[in-house]
Scaffold this motif. Structure first.
Motif, PDB file in Angstrom:
ATOM      1  N   SER A 351      14.448 -27.757   2.758  1.00 13.24           N
ATOM      2  CA  SER A 351      15.510 -27.863   3.751  1.00 13.24           C
ATOM      3  C   SER A 351      16.532 -28.932   3.397  1.00 13.24           C
ATOM      4  O   SER A 351      16.341 -29.731   2.478  1.00 13.24           O
ATOM      5  N   GLY A 352      17.626 -28.911   4.149  1.00 11.50           N
ATOM      6  CA  GLY A 352      18.748 -29.797   3.924  1.00 11.50           C
ATOM      7  C   GLY A 352      18.328 -31.255   3.824  1.00 11.50           C
ATOM      8  O   GLY A 352      17.487 -31.727   4.588  1.00 11.50           O
ATOM      9  N   GLY A 353      18.910 -31.971   2.873  1.00  8.07           N
ATOM     10  CA  GLY A 353      18.536 -33.350   2.614  1.00  8.07           C
ATOM     11  C   GLY A 353      17.502 -33.477   1.518  1.00  8.07           C
ATOM     12  O   GLY A 353      17.153 -34.572   1.104  1.00  8.07           O
ATOM     13  N   GLY A 354      16.991 -32.307   1.040  1.00  6.82           N
ATOM     14  CA  GLY A 354      15.992 -32.327  -0.016  1.00  6.82           C
ATOM     15  C   GLY A 354      14.594 -32.607   0.495  1.00  6.82           C
ATOM     16  O   GLY A 354      13.937 -33.542   0.031  1.00  6.82           O
ATOM     17  N   ILE A 355      14.134 -31.825   1.458  1.00  2.00           N
ATOM     18  CA  ILE A 355      12.804 -32.017   2.048  1.00  2.00           C
ATOM     19  C   ILE A 355      11.990 -30.746   1.871  1.00  2.00           C
ATOM     20  O   ILE A 355      12.462 -29.645   2.183  1.00  2.00           O
ATOM     21  N   GLY A 356      10.759 -30.892   1.407  1.00  2.00           N
ATOM     22  CA  GLY A 356       9.833 -29.776   1.295  1.00  2.00           C
ATOM     23  C   GLY A 356       8.669 -29.942   2.246  1.00  2.00           C
ATOM     24  O   GLY A 356       8.132 -31.037   2.397  1.00  2.00           O
ATOM     25  N   VAL A 357       8.303 -28.846   2.926  1.00  2.00           N
ATOM     26  CA  VAL A 357       7.129 -28.819   3.790  1.00  2.00           C
ATOM     27  C   VAL A 357       6.259 -27.655   3.348  1.00  2.00           C
ATOM     28  O   VAL A 357       6.757 -26.546   3.133  1.00  2.00           O
ATOM     29  N   ALA A 358       4.964 -27.891   3.206  1.00  4.74           N
ATOM     30  CA  ALA A 358       4.026 -26.831   2.828  1.00  4.74           C
ATOM     31  C   ALA A 358       2.766 -26.964   3.663  1.00  4.74           C
ATOM     32  O   ALA A 358       2.288 -28.078   3.907  1.00  4.74           O
ATOM     33  N   VAL A 359       2.236 -25.819   4.099  1.00  5.54           N
ATOM     34  CA  VAL A 359       1.024 -25.809   4.912  1.00  5.54           C
ATOM     35  C   VAL A 359       0.057 -24.788   4.322  1.00  5.54           C
ATOM     36  O   VAL A 359       0.439 -23.650   4.052  1.00  5.54           O
ATOM     37  N   LEU A 360      -1.178 -25.201   4.145  1.00  9.50           N
ATOM     38  CA  LEU A 360      -2.232 -24.359   3.585  1.00  9.50           C
ATOM     39  C   LEU A 360      -3.191 -23.944   4.697  1.00  9.50           C
ATOM     40  O   LEU A 360      -3.659 -24.786   5.476  1.00  9.50           O
ATOM     41  N   PHE A 361      -3.469 -22.647   4.775  1.00  7.36           N
ATOM     42  CA  PHE A 361      -4.425 -22.094   5.727  1.00  7.36           C
ATOM     43  C   PHE A 361      -5.491 -21.319   4.990  1.00  7.36           C
ATOM     44  O   PHE A 361      -5.272 -20.827   3.865  1.00  7.36           O
ATOM     45  N   GLU A 362      -6.646 -21.143   5.650  1.00  8.91           N
ATOM     46  CA  GLU A 362      -7.625 -20.179   5.176  1.00  8.91           C
ATOM     47  C   GLU A 362      -7.798 -19.112   6.243  1.00  8.91           C
ATOM     48  O   GLU A 362      -7.717 -19.394   7.444  1.00  8.91           O
ATOM     49  N   ALA A 363      -7.998 -17.869   5.789  1.00  9.38           N
ATOM     50  CA  ALA A 363      -8.230 -16.782   6.721  1.00  9.38           C
ATOM     51  C   ALA A 363      -9.634 -16.911   7.300  1.00  9.38           C
ATOM     52  O   ALA A 363     -10.596 -17.164   6.577  1.00  9.38           O
TER      53      ALA A 363
END
Length: 365
Positions: A351-363
């Motif tokens: 996203s704007g400003g150079g930000i990364g978000v990541a979320v890991l899930f398991e089924a």
């Protein structure tokens, strides 16, 4: 530590700016989602957390709670992490449950670009560092990672075809709560000749050696999406079936001129910490703001296109900023139920400003 699980997710149809939702406020878009997810458990909701980027100011989540008729005791929290705000809201809810701050949250995002009072975007970065518009930043990503217009157009075509296949298979119908008479994304009212558009579209942001066009970029849109996030034992006691179990998350910053690259180090750090690899992830959703971004992430992370954005994404249905991260999770929620073999899934956004978000899930089986 308590487990956070997702037991329900929904979204509105996605409308074009000044299109079918042109007269609806953020609160009117979000309220039907909140009412649906809270139905029967209104007294159990600890909070509603919504991402919002271009809204009217104030606490959009609180007004949405009141518009939806939820109990007055539900406070409402609005956050802004630009395009990753909806995913950040879900991430925050999961961590709050892990930390025993609460047991039941509605988290997601909403955007009404049509009714936004702001004529221009907010600042992403100080001038001394550089504050490029997102389209220019997409060109920076294309140049840095040597991604041609042909490659971007090729991906945009595949994404468009996947989106239409998913629509015709009624996959999106599972995700959607109708708003008034609108039951489908505005893009699906009429099918475009995307191949002709890709050939005809000219670079928008750089006159010389430009590669990013209107046809391989997302548009500007309105919509809302949210998930019902609960402590696992509480969910089972209330009769819900957990579908996704939160594993971990990561947020990182990168150079503001390369926001499309931000998911790369973010995902790398998240996977490393959890001792898993890209090969272990069955489904990956990365927001399709620009084709250059998706190709860069796929190249740098060695993600096979077969497991990436398998039902298309924002290049076709649109990018309602604050809601888009939640839409990624909504897509994964329904996709794992169609793919019984899936174990790990991941949602990420830059996203704007150079930000990364990541979320890991398991089924949850």
């Amino acid at each position: 530590m308590r487990n956070a699980v997702i037991v329900q997710t929904k979204r509105t149809p996605i409308g074009k700016k000044n299109g079918m939702f042109r007269n609806l406020s953020p609160y009117e878009l979000a309220a039907p989602i909140l009412r649906h997810l809270a139905d029967g458990i209104e007294g159990n909701i600890d909070d509603v957390i919504l991402g919002n980027v271009t809204g009217p100011g104030g606490n959009v989540a609180r007004v949405s709670v009141l518009e939806a008729g939820l109990p007055l005791s539900v406070p409402g929290l609005t956050l802004d992490r630009q395009c990753s705000a909806g995913l950040e809201a879900i991430r925050l809810a999961c961590h709050l449950i892990q930390g025993s701050a609460g047991k039941c949250y509605i988290a997601g995002g909403v955007e009404s670009t049509s009714t936004s009072p702001f004529p221009a975007r907010a600042r992403f970065s100080p001038d001394k560092i550089g504050d490029p518009d997102m389209g220019v930043a997409a060109e920076c990503v294309a140049q840095k990672f040597r991604i041609s217009k042909d490659k971007q157009d090729e991906y945009a075509l595949v994404s468009y075809q996947r989106s239409w296949e998913a629509f015709k298979s009624a996959y999106f119908a599972e995700e959607i709560i109708p708003i008034d008479q609108w039951k489908i994304d505005e893009e699906f009212i009429r099918e475009r000749n995307i191949e002709a558009l890709l050939k005809r579209a000219k670079p928008l942001f750089l006159k010389e050696n430009g590669t990013v066009t209107a046809a391989n970029s997302c548009g500007i849109h309105d919509g809302a999406s949210a998930a019902l996030v609960m402590e696992e034992e509480t969910a089972r006691q209330l009769g819900f079936k957990p579908i996704l179990r939160f594993v971990d998350s990561q947020v990182l910053g990168v150079e503001p001129s390369l926001p499309g690259f931000a998911p790369v180090p973010t995902i790398q750090e998240l996977l490393k910490r959890n001792n898993v690899s890209v090969e272990d992830i069955d489904l990956i959703e990365i927001n399709e703001a620009f084709a250059s971004k998706i190709i860069a992430c796929a190249q740098e992370l060695s993600i096979p296109f077969e497991k990436l954005n398998v039902s298309g994404g924002a290049l076709t249905i649109g990018h309602p900023y604050g809601a888009s991260g939640s839409i990624l999770v909504t897509r994964l929620f329904y996709e794992v139920q169609r793919r019984k073999e899936a174990k790990y899934v991941l949602a990420a956004i830059g996203s704007g400003g150079g930000i990364g978000v990541a979320v890991l899930f398991e089924a949850v089986k």
